[in-house]
Structures are given as structure tokens and as C-alpha cells.
Design an enzyme around this catalytic site. Sequence first.
Site, mmCIF file in Angstrom:
data_model
loop_
_atom_site.group_PDB
_atom_site.id
_atom_site.type_symbol
_atom_site.label_atom_id
_atom_site.label_comp_id
_atom_site.label_asym_id
_atom_site.label_seq_id
_atom_site.Cartn_x
_atom_site.Cartn_y
_atom_site.Cartn_z
ATOM 1 N N CYS A 2 0.874 -1.171 0.000
ATOM 2 C CA CYS A 2 0.000 0.000 0.000
ATOM 3 C C CYS A 2 0.910 1.220 0.000
ATOM 4 O O CYS A 2 2.079 1.126 0.349
ATOM 5 C CB CYS A 2 -0.862 0.076 1.252
ATOM 6 N N GLY A 29 -0.322 0.143 -4.890
ATOM 7 C CA GLY A 29 -1.659 -0.399 -4.681
ATOM 8 C C GLY A 29 -2.628 0.162 -5.685
ATOM 9 O O GLY A 29 -2.707 1.384 -5.839
ATOM 10 N N ASN A 103 -0.052 0.743 5.905
ATOM 11 C CA ASN A 103 0.685 -0.142 4.996
ATOM 12 C C ASN A 103 1.367 -1.195 5.851
ATOM 13 O O ASN A 103 2.109 -0.856 6.766
ATOM 14 C CB ASN A 103 1.726 0.673 4.212
ATOM 15 N N GLY A 104 1.119 -2.460 5.538
ATOM 16 C CA GLY A 104 1.723 -3.550 6.309
ATOM 17 C C GLY A 104 0.660 -4.529 6.741
ATOM 18 O O GLY A 104 -0.514 -4.384 6.394
ATOM 19 N N TYR A 240 11.889 -5.217 -6.072
ATOM 20 C CA TYR A 240 10.644 -5.232 -6.836
ATOM 21 C C TYR A 240 9.716 -4.051 -6.551
ATOM 22 O O TYR A 240 9.282 -3.363 -7.464
ATOM 23 C CB TYR A 240 9.871 -6.532 -6.575
#
Length: 462
Positions: A2, A29, A103-104, A240
Site C-alpha cells: 500500500c 496499490g 501499509n503492512g 521489486y
Amino acid sequence: MCGVFGVHAPGRDVARLAYFGLYALQHRGQESAGIAVSEDGRLTAVRDLGLVPQVFDERTLSGLQGDFAIGHTRYSTTGANAWENAQPLLHHGRARTVAIGHNGNLVNAAQLREAAGKPLGSTSDSEVIAALIADDERPLSQAVAATMRRLEGAATVVGLADGKLFAFRDAFGFRPLVLGKLGDDPVVASESCALDLVGAELDREIRPGELVVAGDDGLEVVQALEPANSGALCIFEFFYLARPDTRLAGVEVHGARVRMGERLAAESPVEADLVLPIPDSGTPAAIGFARASGIPFSEGLIKNRYVGRTFIQPEQGMREQGIRMKFNPLAEVAGKRVVAVDDSIVRGSTTRQIVQMLFDAGAAEVHVRISSPPIVSPCYYGIDFASEDEMIAADSTVDEVRAAIGATSLAYLSLDGLQAATRRPASALCRACLTREYPTRIPADAAKLRFERATARARATP
Ligand code: SF4
């Protein structure tokens, strides 16, 4: 996966700043997007499924007025891709109303949801963070710090409450978060590329376990948690996830990926005529491979950049052509020995189709080079790539993977090579999906839809 963004900028169009910040973070995201603003302590949020420009237009943005804004782009890791899980989430508690972007992934979300003792409106693990802060009657920074101490796993969070902006990272710092300045106004973002887009200057990374609270009385910085070692920033961000123009822990991601390709060429050389990237994420490593090996670089495969995550499925007869919606090879691969460079292989199905496509286009040999080690274990900290039984490398040798993807040869970058390319010590990074050595305990039930199942069970119980 995210993206989060936050800004306190009185007198500026904070919603528009958040919109552009999210635009720069769209790669993190694509399922949903949202912005919440705070005006005189009142919170307003707009969130919906879709890409940032699909969710917002001039009308919705102009309805979001305030001095503070947070934004979120979501790729779900816990909870379905449904409207109620889009963020920022608003939660009304005993002490305050909180808007949150997370995020996570928490590894103790189930226990915290139970401890919350009340039904939550979403099935993501993020609302429980908002609920804990909203119900804590202490001043905001104490309430947030106390909440941070209860979270296990990955939590990079931005939030609004009590007419303030807050932002923090868990003690491991799994997911990135930077602090910047727009003039004198504070800005926080998942990646430095979002600061660049809104014209803010990068100040520094928010440290693992650190909490920042911005209000009209200035910036309060609290080291709420003892950082774990030198942190555990996700190494997947390096090869990535993060955008190439982002700086992670002071290292520009593009440069790190080029070094990965150079190392890969040194570790696993091959006689070939052409190096081509599997676009886009394989491109910097392919540049490095070509540079170090002296083999000419070519685009080789052309990618359609407008294929989103959700598109109309082709009819049955076209299924095999499906990969061509994304990639199409150039005629120059015909008769050549090609090196196809990518950042990772997870399930292997896309790589297999690309290898086949290159042979169909007349390639004489297809040597696959991967700029990371084999991915062998799932992520519990916010990257939803697959379960272990779906990972092609989890219980296969490199040669078995080579045979499965149909390549002439296959080689992965070593863990030491990857580590060296990041220029960060091993102690500063999480590498658990490559090594199976997790920095935290892992949950017994980590299925993405576990809270949907629990909710359905509760509804079915009279
Ligand atoms: S398990 Fe892998 S993807 Fe997850 S945080 Fe660690 S390095 Fe990143």
C-alpha cells in the site's frame, strides 16, 4: 503493498497535494484509493475502489477542504478487495474520531480484534489500529504510542485525529516512510518519489519505532518503541516493490537494481547475443547485466502499460493469447540467444509463458536470469504474493524450476549478491521470504480472508 501520504499545510490545497502524492505511489496499490482531510478537527474522507484518477475528480477534491490530509492506495493483504476495506478508514471511539491509512500486515490482528470487544466495520487488520487510538483517553501522542506497543508485525501508518497529523513505523520498520518539507510544512510519504512530485524536500526516513505528530504547535517526535536491531526494512522493496527513482535508506533503488544485474552477470555468465528485460521491473537489472557482460541490451519485449489488474477476461479460445495483452516480442529476437532478466519468479506461470513466447518468436536459446534469490516462503508483513504451495521454488531445485519454465538455462542472484547490491547490512533488512527466518513470530492463521470467514461464522451463529 500500500502507499500512504500525509501533509499538514495550512493555506494550501492539502487534498490536491495528497492526490498527487498518491499518484506517485500508485504502483504500491491499485485496488482502492482514498483521502481524508481535517478542518478545525472535523474529519471528512472520500475513498473508493479503483485507481487514484478513477476515484477523484475536480468535484470530489474541491469538497475536501482542510489544513491536514492523509491518503492511501491499497493492495489488499488482509481483508477482501471491498469498499469497506478501502482507506483511510474512519473510526469513532470513546475518546476521539480517527482516520487512518495503514501499509503492512499485523501478525496479532486476531487477538487485537478480539480485545477491541466490539464489532468493526471492516475486515482489514487496519481498523483495529484506529479503534485502539480512538478509545484511548490519553492525549493523542500517548494514545498512539500506547497503541504502537500493542501491534505486532508491519505497521507504517498515517492518521488524523484531534486536529493533528500523526505518522509512525513499527519497531522493525518493515515498510518505508519518509519525512519531508514543503517550505516549512511537514509531509510524510511511503516513498521519496511522492515528495518529489509535490515539490517537497526529503528531510529523513522516519526511524523504526518512531512517532511523528504534526499540529499547529509544531512537530513532536517521539521514539515510542525501541527499534529492533538496525531495523528490518523489506528487501523486496529493493528488488521489486519500490519505484526506481525512490531512495530507500539513502540508496536510490534504480542504482541498487543495476548493481543486482551486474552481480548476476558476474555470478552466472552466459554466452548470448542479446539481453532483454521482462518489463518493467526487470529493466534496471537487465541494464546492469548487459553493462557487466558486454552483451547488447534490447527492449526485446514490448509491454502494454495500460493493462490494469482487473480487465475483462478473454473468451476461452483467446486464453492462450492472454499474455499477449501484456507483452509482445520484437522480431529481432529471431535466431538469437537471448538472456531474459526479471526481478523474481513467484508462481512461474508468467515466466513460462514469456519463455514460450520468445521461442515462438524464433529465439534460438532463452537464458533466464533472476535478480533475486528463489522466493520460498510467504510474507506476513504486507506483501501478498502467494502461499508456499503456490511458490514454484519452495520445494524445487533450480533445475526443476528451469524445466518447468522451459528455459535453456536459469540462474538466480545469490543472497549475498542481493545484499551487497542494497549497500545495507543484513541486520537492517527483512529477507524472510528468501530465508524462512522471520524477525517476528508468525500467525497460525494468516489467510487473507480470515476475518471475512470469522464474520460469516458469527453471522451464522444464532
Ligand atoms: S517476508 Fe519478504 S516480502 Fe515480506 S517483509 Fe520480509 S523480505 Fe519483505
